[in-house]
Design a protein around this motif. Structure first.
Motif, PDB file in Angstrom:
ATOM      1  N   VAL A  56      -8.204 -22.681 -20.676  1.00 22.25           N
ATOM      2  CA  VAL A  56      -9.126 -22.554 -19.550  1.00 22.25           C
ATOM      3  C   VAL A  56      -8.403 -21.889 -18.388  1.00 22.25           C
ATOM      4  CG1 VAL A  56     -10.509 -23.791 -17.840  1.00 22.25           C
ATOM      5  CG2 VAL A  56     -10.473 -24.571 -20.214  1.00 22.25           C
ATOM      6  N   ALA A  57      -8.928 -20.761 -17.958  1.00 23.76           N
ATOM      7  CA  ALA A  57      -8.448 -20.100 -16.735  1.00 23.76           C
ATOM      8  C   ALA A  57      -9.598 -20.169 -15.741  1.00 23.76           C
ATOM      9  CB  ALA A  57      -8.051 -18.656 -17.025  1.00 23.76           C
ATOM     10  N   ALA A  58      -9.463 -21.023 -14.750  1.00 22.57           N
ATOM     11  CA  ALA A  58     -10.584 -21.334 -13.856  1.00 22.57           C
ATOM     12  C   ALA A  58     -10.332 -20.830 -12.446  1.00 22.57           C
ATOM     13  CB  ALA A  58     -10.825 -22.838 -13.829  1.00 22.57           C
ATOM     14  N   THR A  59     -11.376 -20.265 -11.849  1.00 17.11           N
ATOM     15  CA  THR A  59     -11.366 -19.951 -10.425  1.00 17.11           C
ATOM     16  C   THR A  59     -12.202 -21.001  -9.725  1.00 17.11           C
ATOM     17  OG1 THR A  59     -11.127 -17.567 -10.777  1.00 17.11           O
ATOM     18  CG2 THR A  59     -12.021 -18.280  -8.660  1.00 17.11           C
ATOM     19  N   VAL A  60     -11.613 -21.700  -8.771  1.00 19.73           N
ATOM     20  CA  VAL A  60     -12.293 -22.797  -8.077  1.00 19.73           C
ATOM     21  C   VAL A  60     -12.498 -22.406  -6.614  1.00 19.73           C
ATOM     22  CG1 VAL A  60     -12.259 -25.244  -7.504  1.00 19.73           C
ATOM     23  CG2 VAL A  60     -11.202 -24.455  -9.633  1.00 19.73           C
ATOM     24  N   PHE A  61     -13.715 -21.978  -6.283  1.00 24.51           N
ATOM     25  CA  PHE A  61     -14.058 -21.729  -4.889  1.00 24.51           C
ATOM     26  C   PHE A  61     -14.287 -23.073  -4.203  1.00 24.51           C
ATOM     27  CE2 PHE A  61     -15.299 -17.809  -7.010  1.00 24.51           C
ATOM     28  CZ  PHE A  61     -14.781 -16.844  -6.151  1.00 24.51           C
ATOM     29  N   GLY A  62     -13.683 -23.260  -3.037  1.00 26.19           N
ATOM     30  CA  GLY A  62     -13.754 -24.559  -2.378  1.00 26.19           C
ATOM     31  C   GLY A  62     -12.729 -25.529  -2.909  1.00 26.19           C
ATOM     32  N   GLY A  63     -11.686 -25.010  -3.550  1.00 26.72           N
ATOM     33  CA  GLY A  63     -10.652 -25.866  -4.130  1.00 26.72           C
ATOM     34  C   GLY A  63      -9.843 -26.636  -3.108  1.00 26.72           C
ATOM     35  N   THR A  64      -9.886 -26.237  -1.847  1.00 29.99           N
ATOM     36  CA  THR A  64      -9.132 -26.943  -0.812  1.00 29.99           C
ATOM     37  C   THR A  64      -9.959 -28.034  -0.148  1.00 29.99           C
ATOM     38  OG1 THR A  64      -9.814 -25.305   0.845  1.00 29.99           O
ATOM     39  CG2 THR A  64      -7.745 -24.896  -0.308  1.00 29.99           C
ATOM     40  N   GLY A  65     -11.215 -28.200  -0.563  1.00 26.12           N
ATOM     41  CA  GLY A  65     -12.093 -29.181   0.051  1.00 26.12           C
ATOM     42  C   GLY A  65     -11.957 -30.564  -0.542  1.00 26.12           C
ATOM     43  N   PHE A  66     -12.872 -31.457  -0.132  1.00 27.67           N
ATOM     44  CA  PHE A  66     -12.808 -32.860  -0.551  1.00 27.67           C
ATOM     45  C   PHE A  66     -12.930 -33.000  -2.061  1.00 27.67           C
ATOM     46  CE2 PHE A  66     -15.042 -36.770  -1.683  1.00 27.67           C
ATOM     47  CZ  PHE A  66     -14.158 -37.699  -1.203  1.00 27.67           C
ATOM     48  N   ILE A  84      -7.221 -20.339  -6.879  1.00 28.02           N
ATOM     49  CA  ILE A  84      -7.875 -20.987  -5.739  1.00 28.02           C
ATOM     50  C   ILE A  84      -8.051 -19.968  -4.613  1.00 28.02           C
ATOM     51  CG2 ILE A  84      -7.770 -22.883  -4.088  1.00 28.02           C
ATOM     52  CD1 ILE A  84      -5.928 -24.337  -6.006  1.00 28.02           C
ATOM     53  N   PRO A  85      -9.230 -19.375  -4.476  1.00 27.49           N
ATOM     54  CA  PRO A  85      -9.493 -18.512  -3.317  1.00 27.49           C
ATOM     55  C   PRO A  85      -9.541 -19.384  -2.060  1.00 27.49           C
ATOM     56  CG  PRO A  85     -11.079 -18.146  -5.090  1.00 27.49           C
ATOM     57  CD  PRO A  85     -10.363 -19.422  -5.404  1.00 27.49           C
ATOM     58  N   HIS A  86      -8.948 -18.904  -0.987  1.00 28.78           N
ATOM     59  CA  HIS A  86      -8.882 -19.732   0.218  1.00 28.78           C
ATOM     60  C   HIS A  86      -9.064 -18.885   1.461  1.00 28.78           C
ATOM     61  CE1 HIS A  86      -4.846 -18.416   1.597  1.00 28.78           C
ATOM     62  NE2 HIS A  86      -4.635 -18.208   0.314  1.00 28.78           N
ATOM     63  N   ARG A  87      -9.394 -19.566   2.561  1.00 31.25           N
ATOM     64  CA  ARG A  87      -9.547 -18.933   3.871  1.00 31.25           C
ATOM     65  C   ARG A  87      -8.755 -19.701   4.916  1.00 31.25           C
ATOM     66  NH1 ARG A  87     -16.003 -19.250   3.676  1.00 31.25           N
ATOM     67  NH2 ARG A  87     -15.369 -21.248   2.774  1.00 31.25           N
ATOM     68  N   THR A 108      -5.249 -17.034  -3.640  1.00 34.56           N
ATOM     69  CA  THR A 108      -5.623 -15.682  -3.231  1.00 34.56           C
ATOM     70  C   THR A 108      -6.584 -15.766  -2.061  1.00 34.56           C
ATOM     71  OG1 THR A 108      -6.638 -13.592  -3.949  1.00 34.56           O
ATOM     72  CG2 THR A 108      -7.506 -15.608  -4.925  1.00 34.56           C
ATOM     73  N   GLU A 109      -6.401 -14.916  -1.086  1.00 35.35           N
ATOM     74  CA  GLU A 109      -7.297 -14.900   0.067  1.00 35.35           C
ATOM     75  C   GLU A 109      -8.622 -14.238  -0.315  1.00 35.35           C
ATOM     76  OE1 GLU A 109      -5.454 -13.135   3.431  1.00 35.35           O
ATOM     77  OE2 GLU A 109      -3.865 -14.632   3.563  1.00 35.35           O
ATOM     78  N   TRP A 110      -9.706 -14.737   0.266  1.00 34.86           N
ATOM     79  CA  TRP A 110     -11.009 -14.152  -0.037  1.00 34.86           C
ATOM     80  C   TRP A 110     -11.937 -14.297   1.163  1.00 34.86           C
ATOM     81  CZ3 TRP A 110     -16.009 -16.510  -1.248  1.00 34.86           C
ATOM     82  CH2 TRP A 110     -16.058 -17.862  -0.896  1.00 34.86           C
ATOM     83  N   ASP A 111     -12.977 -13.492   1.150  1.00 28.92           N
ATOM     84  CA  ASP A 111     -14.006 -13.518   2.180  1.00 28.92           C
ATOM     85  C   ASP A 111     -15.346 -13.570   1.465  1.00 28.92           C
ATOM     86  OD1 ASP A 111     -15.854 -13.109   4.187  1.00 28.92           O
ATOM     87  OD2 ASP A 111     -14.696 -11.556   5.201  1.00 28.92           O
ATOM     88  N   ALA A 112     -16.168 -14.559   1.782  1.00 28.28           N
ATOM     89  CA  ALA A 112     -17.452 -14.723   1.098  1.00 28.28           C
ATOM     90  C   ALA A 112     -18.356 -13.504   1.269  1.00 28.28           C
ATOM     91  CB  ALA A 112     -18.162 -15.979   1.617  1.00 28.28           C
ATOM     92  N   ASP A 114     -17.152 -10.382   1.267  1.00 28.39           N
ATOM     93  CA  ASP A 114     -16.472  -9.249   0.634  1.00 28.39           C
ATOM     94  C   ASP A 114     -16.566  -9.384  -0.879  1.00 28.39           C
ATOM     95  OD1 ASP A 114     -14.883  -7.191  -0.170  1.00 28.39           O
ATOM     96  OD2 ASP A 114     -13.035  -7.920   0.754  1.00 28.39           O
ATOM     97  N   LYS A 115     -17.430  -8.613  -1.511  1.00 28.95           N
ATOM     98  CA  LYS A 115     -17.644  -8.708  -2.956  1.00 28.95           C
ATOM     99  C   LYS A 115     -16.384  -8.353  -3.740  1.00 28.95           C
ATOM    100  CE  LYS A 115     -22.632  -7.836  -2.883  1.00 28.95           C
ATOM    101  NZ  LYS A 115     -23.732  -6.979  -3.385  1.00 28.95           N
ATOM    102  N   GLU A 116     -15.588  -7.422  -3.220  1.00 25.18           N
ATOM    103  CA  GLU A 116     -14.370  -7.029  -3.931  1.00 25.18           C
ATOM    104  C   GLU A 116     -13.373  -8.184  -4.010  1.00 25.18           C
ATOM    105  OE1 GLU A 116     -13.794  -4.307  -5.647  1.00 25.18           O
ATOM    106  OE2 GLU A 116     -15.877  -3.757  -5.185  1.00 25.18           O
ATOM    107  N   SER A 117     -13.256  -8.968  -2.952  1.00 27.17           N
ATOM    108  CA  SER A 117     -12.324 -10.103  -2.982  1.00 27.17           C
ATOM    109  C   SER A 117     -12.816 -11.171  -3.965  1.00 27.17           C
ATOM    110  CB  SER A 117     -12.170 -10.711  -1.578  1.00 27.17           C
ATOM    111  OG  SER A 117     -13.375 -11.316  -1.137  1.00 27.17           O
ATOM    112  N   ILE A 118     -14.133 -11.309  -4.102  1.00 26.26           N
ATOM    113  CA  ILE A 118     -14.680 -12.260  -5.070  1.00 26.26           C
ATOM    114  C   ILE A 118     -14.399 -11.782  -6.494  1.00 26.26           C
ATOM    115  CG2 ILE A 118     -16.793 -13.331  -5.932  1.00 26.26           C
ATOM    116  CD1 ILE A 118     -17.914 -13.154  -3.099  1.00 26.26           C
ATOM    117  N   LYS A 119     -14.571 -10.466  -6.730  1.00 31.83           N
ATOM    118  CA  LYS A 119     -14.303  -9.905  -8.058  1.00 31.83           C
ATOM    119  C   LYS A 119     -12.839 -10.087  -8.443  1.00 31.83           C
ATOM    120  CE  LYS A 119     -17.967  -6.404  -8.018  1.00 31.83           C
ATOM    121  NZ  LYS A 119     -18.278  -4.951  -8.010  1.00 31.83           N
ATOM    122  N   ARG A 120     -11.936  -9.872  -7.482  1.00 33.48           N
ATOM    123  CA  ARG A 120     -10.509 -10.063  -7.764  1.00 33.48           C
ATOM    124  C   ARG A 120     -10.212 -11.514  -8.118  1.00 33.48           C
ATOM    125  NH1 ARG A 120      -9.871  -6.678  -3.215  1.00 33.48           N
ATOM    126  NH2 ARG A 120      -9.437  -8.526  -1.917  1.00 33.48           N
ATOM    127  N   ALA A 121     -10.888 -12.441  -7.438  1.00 34.49           N
ATOM    128  CA  ALA A 121     -10.610 -13.857  -7.655  1.00 34.49           C
ATOM    129  C   ALA A 121     -11.032 -14.327  -9.044  1.00 34.49           C
ATOM    130  CB  ALA A 121     -11.321 -14.698  -6.590  1.00 34.49           C
TER     131      ALA A 121
END
Length: 272
Positions: A56-66, A84-87, A108-112, A114-121
């Protein structure tokens, strides 16, 4: 209530690995299925645990949250690679690093917007989990991981809600009562709370509260009997009365340390 939709099965639980793999999306909304070559992280190896590879290779948006931190920890524990994409600041990510083996927790840094940053993540992941703004209990984290590992969960939507429904005010009142501490409420009309929240929203820094948060404080989970839930993922939910004392007993004053749970009136539930 957590609504979890599984779009497709991760490559790690497929009986045979093919030349392509598709992502699993744990969120509601439109889904774009990607086709690409298999990344080394999705090839299972080892006997299990943090130093193995679960496939399993998982991307977790909101991984720094509760909720996100619990999901990341469970994924790392089973030997998954987690992106873990983060801001936030790098110092706010330090507690997540030990949750997986060396090099398996990737930031990895991302911006909700910015579609390119989401694709990279998500470019090398076969599982995508969206937990942005989620604040549920840890049983939901276990349910998400169980759904990833379950081939029969492919394409299903799960309603992850406990046995009872509460309003925030009633939960807070119960927590103070179980702790044997005085509770002073501020019962104001919701429009007045909205006015106060709008004032805080003008703050150039992170606001203390918002109108959206006020609305969420006045709502409760919804049950969907037609959808599979926690039990279908092998999890027996516990009521707040069963678990709260484990944490709250230490916050009691000395004279109330041995007070029985039955002395406290159960939290008021919602039935509408």
């Amino acid at each position: 209530m957590a609504a979890v939709t599984l779009i497709c099965r991760p490559a790690g639980v497929l009986p045979k690995l093919s030349g392509t793999c598709s992502p699993v999306l744990l969120a509601a909304g439109p889904v774009t299925v990607q086709h690409r070559k298999i990344h080394h992280a999705v090839v299972p190896k080892g006997k299990g645990g943090r130093s193995s590879s679960s496939g399993v290779a998982a991307t977790v948006f909101g991984g720094t949250g509760f909720l996100g931190r619990y999901v990341v920890n469970r994924l790392g524990r089973m030997g998954s690679q987690v992106v873990i994409p983060h801001r936030c600041d790098q110092y706010d990510l330090m507690y997540l690093r030990p949750m997986g083996d060396l090099g398996q927790i990737i930031f990895t840094e991302w911006d909700a917007r910015d579609k390119e940053s989401i694709k990279r993540a998500i470019s090398h992941s076969n599982v995508v989990i969206n937990l942005v703004g989620r604040e549920w209990e840890t049983s939901v984290a276990k349910a998400i991981v169980n759904a990833i590992k379950d081939p029969d969960a492919n394409g299903k939507t799960y309603a992850l809600v406990g046995p009872n429904r509460y309003l925030l005010h009633d939960l807070v009142e119960y927590i103070y009562a179980l702790s044997h501490r005085p509770y002073l409420a501020y019962p104001l009309p919701r429009p007045l709370y909205h006015l106060i929240a709008r004032f805080f929203e003008m703050n150039p820094f992170e606001p203390w509260t918002t109108r959206d948060k006020v609305d969420r404080f006045h709502t409760t989970d919804m049950k969907y009997p037609d959808l599979p839930g926690l039990e279908d993922l092998g999890i027996i939910p516990s009521s707040i009365e069963q678990k709260a004392i484990e944490t709250l007993r230490r916050h009691r004053r000395y004279r109330y340390l041995d007070a029985e749970i039955g002395e406290t009136k159960p939290a008021k539930t919602v039935s509408y």
